[in-house]
Design a protein around this motif. Structure first.
Motif, mmCIF file in Angstrom:
data_model
loop_
_atom_site.group_PDB
_atom_site.id
_atom_site.type_symbol
_atom_site.label_atom_id
_atom_site.label_comp_id
_atom_site.label_asym_id
_atom_site.label_seq_id
_atom_site.Cartn_x
_atom_site.Cartn_y
_atom_site.Cartn_z
ATOM 1 N N GLY A 1 0.832 -1.210 0.000
ATOM 2 C CA GLY A 1 0.000 0.000 0.000
ATOM 3 C C GLY A 1 0.862 1.254 0.000
ATOM 4 O O GLY A 1 0.553 2.239 -0.692
ATOM 5 N N ALA B 1 2.276 1.785 -3.484
ATOM 6 C CA ALA B 1 1.281 2.366 -4.385
ATOM 7 C C ALA B 1 1.158 3.869 -4.166
ATOM 8 O O ALA B 1 1.145 4.653 -5.121
ATOM 9 C CB ALA B 1 -0.075 1.683 -4.188
ATOM 10 N N LEU C 1 -1.273 0.603 -9.421
ATOM 11 C CA LEU C 1 -2.585 -0.060 -9.375
ATOM 12 C C LEU C 1 -2.441 -1.519 -8.944
ATOM 13 O O LEU C 1 -3.248 -2.021 -8.148
ATOM 14 C CB LEU C 1 -3.270 0.025 -10.730
ATOM 15 C CG LEU C 1 -4.640 -0.662 -10.834
ATOM 16 C CD1 LEU C 1 -5.613 -0.085 -9.802
ATOM 17 C CD2 LEU C 1 -5.210 -0.537 -12.237
ATOM 18 N N ALA D 1 -1.736 -1.464 -5.244
ATOM 19 C CA ALA D 1 -2.945 -1.087 -4.503
ATOM 20 C C ALA D 1 -3.948 -2.234 -4.467
ATOM 21 O O ALA D 1 -4.633 -2.441 -3.458
ATOM 22 C CB ALA D 1 -3.578 0.146 -5.140
ATOM 23 N N THR D 2 -4.040 -2.977 -5.561
ATOM 24 C CA THR D 2 -4.942 -4.134 -5.613
ATOM 25 C C THR D 2 -4.487 -5.208 -4.625
ATOM 26 O O THR D 2 -5.307 -5.805 -3.909
ATOM 27 C CB THR D 2 -5.003 -4.706 -7.045
ATOM 28 O OG1 THR D 2 -5.427 -3.675 -7.940
ATOM 29 C CG2 THR D 2 -5.965 -5.872 -7.122
ATOM 30 N N LYS E 1 -5.407 -4.031 -1.175
ATOM 31 C CA LYS E 1 -6.852 -4.140 -0.909
ATOM 32 C C LYS E 1 -7.255 -5.555 -0.519
ATOM 33 O O LYS E 1 -8.009 -5.766 0.445
ATOM 34 C CB LYS E 1 -7.637 -3.688 -2.147
ATOM 35 C CG LYS E 1 -9.147 -3.926 -2.050
ATOM 36 C CD LYS E 1 -9.855 -3.434 -3.285
ATOM 37 C CE LYS E 1 -11.315 -3.883 -3.291
ATOM 38 N NZ LYS E 1 -12.067 -3.420 -2.106
ATOM 39 N N GLY F 1 -10.342 3.933 1.071
ATOM 40 C CA GLY F 1 -9.431 3.108 0.280
ATOM 41 C C GLY F 1 -10.079 2.561 -0.970
ATOM 42 O O GLY F 1 -9.474 2.549 -2.050
ATOM 43 N N ASP F 2 -11.341 2.105 -0.846
ATOM 44 C CA ASP F 2 -12.045 1.543 -2.002
ATOM 45 C C ASP F 2 -12.290 2.591 -3.081
ATOM 46 O O ASP F 2 -12.123 2.321 -4.278
ATOM 47 C CB ASP F 2 -13.378 0.935 -1.559
ATOM 48 C CG ASP F 2 -13.201 -0.379 -0.816
ATOM 49 O OD1 ASP F 2 -12.085 -0.948 -0.883
ATOM 50 O OD2 ASP F 2 -14.172 -0.837 -0.179
ATOM 51 N N TRP G 1 -9.187 3.260 -4.927
ATOM 52 C CA TRP G 1 -8.869 2.122 -5.806
ATOM 53 C C TRP G 1 -9.697 2.174 -7.080
ATOM 54 O O TRP G 1 -9.169 1.980 -8.183
ATOM 55 C CB TRP G 1 -9.119 0.822 -5.046
ATOM 56 C CG TRP G 1 -8.763 -0.423 -5.805
ATOM 57 C CD1 TRP G 1 -7.519 -0.801 -6.214
ATOM 58 C CD2 TRP G 1 -9.660 -1.456 -6.238
ATOM 59 N NE1 TRP G 1 -7.568 -2.009 -6.869
ATOM 60 C CE2 TRP G 1 -8.881 -2.443 -6.900
ATOM 61 C CE3 TRP G 1 -11.026 -1.644 -6.104
ATOM 62 C CZ2 TRP G 1 -9.433 -3.589 -7.445
ATOM 63 C CZ3 TRP G 1 -11.584 -2.804 -6.649
ATOM 64 C CH2 TRP G 1 -10.794 -3.758 -7.315
ATOM 65 N N TYR G 2 -10.992 2.471 -6.956
ATOM 66 C CA TYR G 2 -11.850 2.579 -8.138
ATOM 67 C C TYR G 2 -11.413 3.744 -9.040
ATOM 68 O O TYR G 2 -11.427 3.633 -10.278
ATOM 69 C CB TYR G 2 -13.311 2.755 -7.730
ATOM 70 C CG TYR G 2 -13.929 1.519 -7.092
ATOM 71 C CD1 TYR G 2 -13.813 0.277 -7.708
ATOM 72 C CD2 TYR G 2 -14.604 1.603 -5.883
ATOM 73 C CE1 TYR G 2 -14.357 -0.860 -7.126
ATOM 74 C CE2 TYR G 2 -15.156 0.472 -5.291
ATOM 75 C CZ TYR G 2 -15.033 -0.764 -5.914
ATOM 76 O OH TYR G 2 -15.573 -1.881 -5.336
#
Length: 304
Positions: A45, A48, A86, A89-90, A93, A107-108, A111-112
């Motif tokens: 994290g 990212a 990305l 970050a994935t 998550k 966080g979500d 990410w989106y």
């Protein structure tokens, strides 16, 4: 582009990928009591987040860095870090354990936003996939009226919102907010990069002006533009490049595009010649065409 690398380019990659994130990772692993899985989730994290900060820094196109690695390499690094961030970050998550609702929500959303930004950049700001897949090319053509280059740039700037969300996300995590050394360093990274970005944008308000005095076709796919700078503007140097935008005509897009100078300033330091290959969407369709009324090109331009 990447067949021949300079030492400066290798150093830039190492610094961007590993050296810059390292202090935050060391602070996390040395000060936070957690098992291996949680620490790894935190580390990716952090990677990212720092890579997204580097992306924002690269978006200012620092001249001193361009001098050493070149603008194509800078763009490639920018795009590669976006994909790597990305992926990291994935991993963060899906490896992170359950958290507070607000922590998880911030966080979500970030990410989106990253997913949307990457997809948009691949389709509308890069020809790497579009040139290879007919379906993507057709989608881009159908949406090109709505999704202009300038709109794409503004969507790309959603990275700033992404940074804000992740900054809030980290501050809401109790384990991190209680680590003074980590939070201080984390905030310093954020404030320095965002401050540099805002300063760079402020400086670009003071732009060089000029007038296009000649526009001629040298070959079917080659156009030459000659621009006369204002007398008070600084003289250019051989090998310089300009981000040029055209004003005063509805027919020409207002977005900025980079062009390299192909003349030396020894004859006239305020008269610049650009020899342009008509390869991309902008150079094929917009001002790089002899079919346009010549008066269109006798307009003020701005370069940064």
């Amino acid at each position: 582009m990447l067949k021949k690398h300079s030492l400066a380019l290798y150093i830039t990659w190492i610094v961007a990928l590993a050296v810059i994130p390292l202090p935050l990772i060391i602070l996390t692993n040395s000060r936070l009591t957690a098992d291996y899985e949680d620490l790894f989730a935190y580390d990716v994290g952090i990677l990212a987040y720092v890579w997204w900060l580097v992306i924002i820094f690269l978006s200012t196109r620092p001249r001193w860095l361009e001098k050493y690695i070149g603008i194509p390499s800078m763009y490639f690094l920018h795009a590669s870090l976006g994909v790597a961030a990305l992926i990291a970050a994935t991993a963060h998550k899906f490896l992170s354990r359950g958290a507070d609702h607000l922590v998880e929500t911030t966080g979500d959303i970030a990410w989106y936003l990253a997913i949307v930004g990457i997809i948009y950049a691949i389709v509308f700001m890069s020809g790497w996939l579009v040139d290879r897949f007919k379906l993507l090319r057709q989608i881009k053509l159908k949406l090109s009226i709505i999704c202009s280059h300038q709109v794409s740039v503004w969507i790309h700037r959603l990275n700033l919102l992404l940074i804000l969300l992740i900054w809030l996300h980290v501050h809401l995590i109790d384990d991190f907010s209680e680590m003074t050394s980590f939070i201080t360093t984390f905030d310093a990274y954020t404030y320095i990069i965002i401050g540099y970005y805002l300063l760079a944008k402020f400086i670009t308000l003071f732009k060089t002006n000029g007038t296009v005095i000649a526009n001629k076709q040298l070959a079917p796919n080659t156009q030459q533009l000659v621009i006369k700078l204002d007398k008070n503007d600084p003289a250019y140097q051989a090998g310089d490049f300009y981000f040029v935008s055209f004003r005063g005509s509805k027919l020409i897009g207002r977005e900025k595009h980079p062009f390299s100078v192909t003349t030396a300033p020894k004859n006239d330091p305020h008269e610049i010649t650009f020899t342009i290959q008509k390869l991309g969407d902008f150079t094929k369709k917009d001002p790089i065409s002899t079919n346009w009324n010549k008066s269109i090109f006798r307009r003020t331009i701005r370069t940064i």
